[in-house]
Design an enzyme around this catalytic site. Structure first.
Site, mmCIF file in Angstrom:
data_model
loop_
_atom_site.group_PDB
_atom_site.id
_atom_site.type_symbol
_atom_site.label_atom_id
_atom_site.label_comp_id
_atom_site.label_asym_id
_atom_site.label_seq_id
_atom_site.Cartn_x
_atom_site.Cartn_y
_atom_site.Cartn_z
ATOM 1 N N SER A 318 0.819 -1.205 0.000
ATOM 2 C CA SER A 318 0.000 0.000 0.000
ATOM 3 C C SER A 318 0.863 1.269 0.000
ATOM 4 C CB SER A 318 -0.942 -0.055 1.214
ATOM 5 O OG SER A 318 -1.875 0.975 1.211
ATOM 6 N N GLU A 329 11.721 5.374 -8.813
ATOM 7 C CA GLU A 329 11.575 5.795 -10.213
ATOM 8 C C GLU A 329 12.124 7.194 -10.462
ATOM 9 O OE1 GLU A 329 7.670 3.097 -11.443
ATOM 10 O OE2 GLU A 329 7.535 5.289 -11.468
ATOM 11 N N LYS A 343 -0.533 -4.278 -3.066
ATOM 12 C CA LYS A 343 -1.860 -3.787 -2.659
ATOM 13 C C LYS A 343 -1.963 -2.327 -3.086
ATOM 14 C CE LYS A 343 -5.090 -3.287 1.189
ATOM 15 N NZ LYS A 343 -5.486 -1.917 0.821
#
Length: 410
Positions: A318, A329, A343
């Site tokens: 999550s 990234e 999730k």
């Protein structure tokens, strides 16, 4: 002017009500005044045009009448309970373990859970490949102390099989009064057979964050959940790192099941320039445009002067995946460890009546590069496998790999 509805029109209206899963009271009244003749061939009739529903609802009434006529326990339930069951079945048909309809008692229990403390064993559970799975035991919780691990498959709770059980139903069974035992039958990858683990319930206090400067000069921040106060505590930890003299920072997200989205965005804002995408919510082809959450640019550190490593495992879920994905990234830090849980969905809690509610998945989270977190989780930059031998010998190969990264940069 008065209008009179025929019996057929009344049944058509009732069919639309049941399919929509709302106006529960209207369904109850309609059924209690039904005629003796069964309804037949009510197919896509009376349904609001905007719903675009094509379904034959005659089997619903046929089953209802057969229950009344043949089931020995039919008199032990109520028409309202059957309606609740029908709505739950409709939500379950989505195949989404995080979308749940709560009848009155379940709704009360759910509200208690999200508003205050509770007694239980302290672990986050979800569904993975159709099987009830431990996302992560909370640090220092009864479940962790009893030996429950992230990735364990829960086969039974007590004597109850978890086959086709919803996540929320499982949580209800697992929780209970402080001091009482609950036995979980779990299957762990790499083992030949399931094992039983008995855990004694306790009042759960969810840990948030801790930090320390190691003897080797590496500063470690262990983040255990994303609560309302987590971002503030992270800011305090980062300021302590800045004055510690260390240039090597480990952010340990292993076993962190997530929490508040806003906390993840605020934490990412400590590292990313203002305006950078942290995460976006994808509402699907028929929904509104994606909602983008951007960094607020809370610059605390000179990223060119330090090295950062983020530790993840299959218990990182999550909000943990949001923070890890954004920083990785955008080139802030590599991810070291195992693939995260996956999730990455957004749930909205909607009141259906005064006593019932629906928790419905409304969107999926995407990383800044558009990768869906909920599909397969996030792959680590530097994969590290942790074995049972490592655990038994109290060896931490993931942390050791981070130390190697600080030395050679790869």
């Amino acid at each position: 002017m008065k209008f009179t509805l025929s019996k057929k029109a009344l049944y058509i209206a009732l069919s639309a009500v049941v399919i929509a899963g709302i106006f529960v009271l209207g369904l109850y009244i309609g059924y209690s005044h039904r005629p003796a003749t069964p309804v037949a061939n009510v197919t896509n009739t009376g349904v609001p045009a905007e719903m675009n529903v094509d379904a034959d609802f005659a089997p619903f009434w046929k089953v209802w009448k057969l229950i009344d006529a043949k089931h020995p326990g039919a008199d032990k339930t109520t028409a309202q309970a059957r309606v609740y069951g029908a709505i739950q079945g409709m939500v379950n048909s989505l195949g989404d373990p995080y979308s749940v309809y709560f009848p009155p008692t379940d709704a009360t229990n759910f509200e208690t859970t999200i508003q205050g403390s509770f007694d239980g064993i302290g672990m986050e559970v979800g569904e993975k490949d159709g099987i009830l799975t431990v996302i992560a035991p909370l640090k220092g919780s009864p479940s962790e102390l009893a030996g429950i691990k992230a990735g364990d498959k829960i086969i039974k709770i007590g004597k109850t099989s978890t086959n086709n059980m919803t996540v929320d139903a499982a949580v209800t069974l697992i929780r209970g009064p402080k001091g009482t035992p609950v036995t979980l039958t779990i299957y762990r990858e790499g083992e030949d057979a399931p094992r039983d683990i008995t855990v004694i319930r306790d009042t759960i206090k969810i840990p948030t964050l801790e930090y320390k400067l190691r003897d080797d000069g590496v500063f470690v921040i262990g983040l255990y959940n994303f609560s309302a106060s987590s971002a503030q505590l992270m800011e305090e930890a980062l300021r302590n790192f800045a004055v510690s003299g260390s240039t090597k920072l480990v952010i340990d997200l292993r076993g962190n099941p997530g929490g508040y989205l806003d906390s993840a965005v605020d934490m990412a804002s400590f590292f990313l320039p203002a305006g950078e995408t942290v995460v976006s919510e994808d509402f699907g082809a028929n929904g509104p445009k994606p909602k983008i959450y951007r960094s607020k640019g809370f610059k605390l550190l000179d990223l060119k002067a330090i090295k950062i490593a983020i530790l993840v495992d299959k218990g990182s879920a999550s909000a943990s995946e949001i923070l890890a994905g954004a920083l990785n990234e955008r080139g802030v830090a590599p991810l070291i460890g195992e693939t995260t849980y996956g999730k990455g969905s957004v749930q909205e809690v909607i009141d259906i009546t005064d006593t019932t509610m629906l928790k419905l998945t409304v969107a999926k989270w995407l990383t800044p590069n558009g990768v869906s977190i909920s599909e397969k989780g996030i792959e680590p930059t530097i994969p590290v496998k942790v074995t049972e031998t490592d655990i038994k010998n109290k060896v931490d190969p993931v942390m050791n790999r981070a130390l190697q990264y600080f030395k050679d940069g790869k």
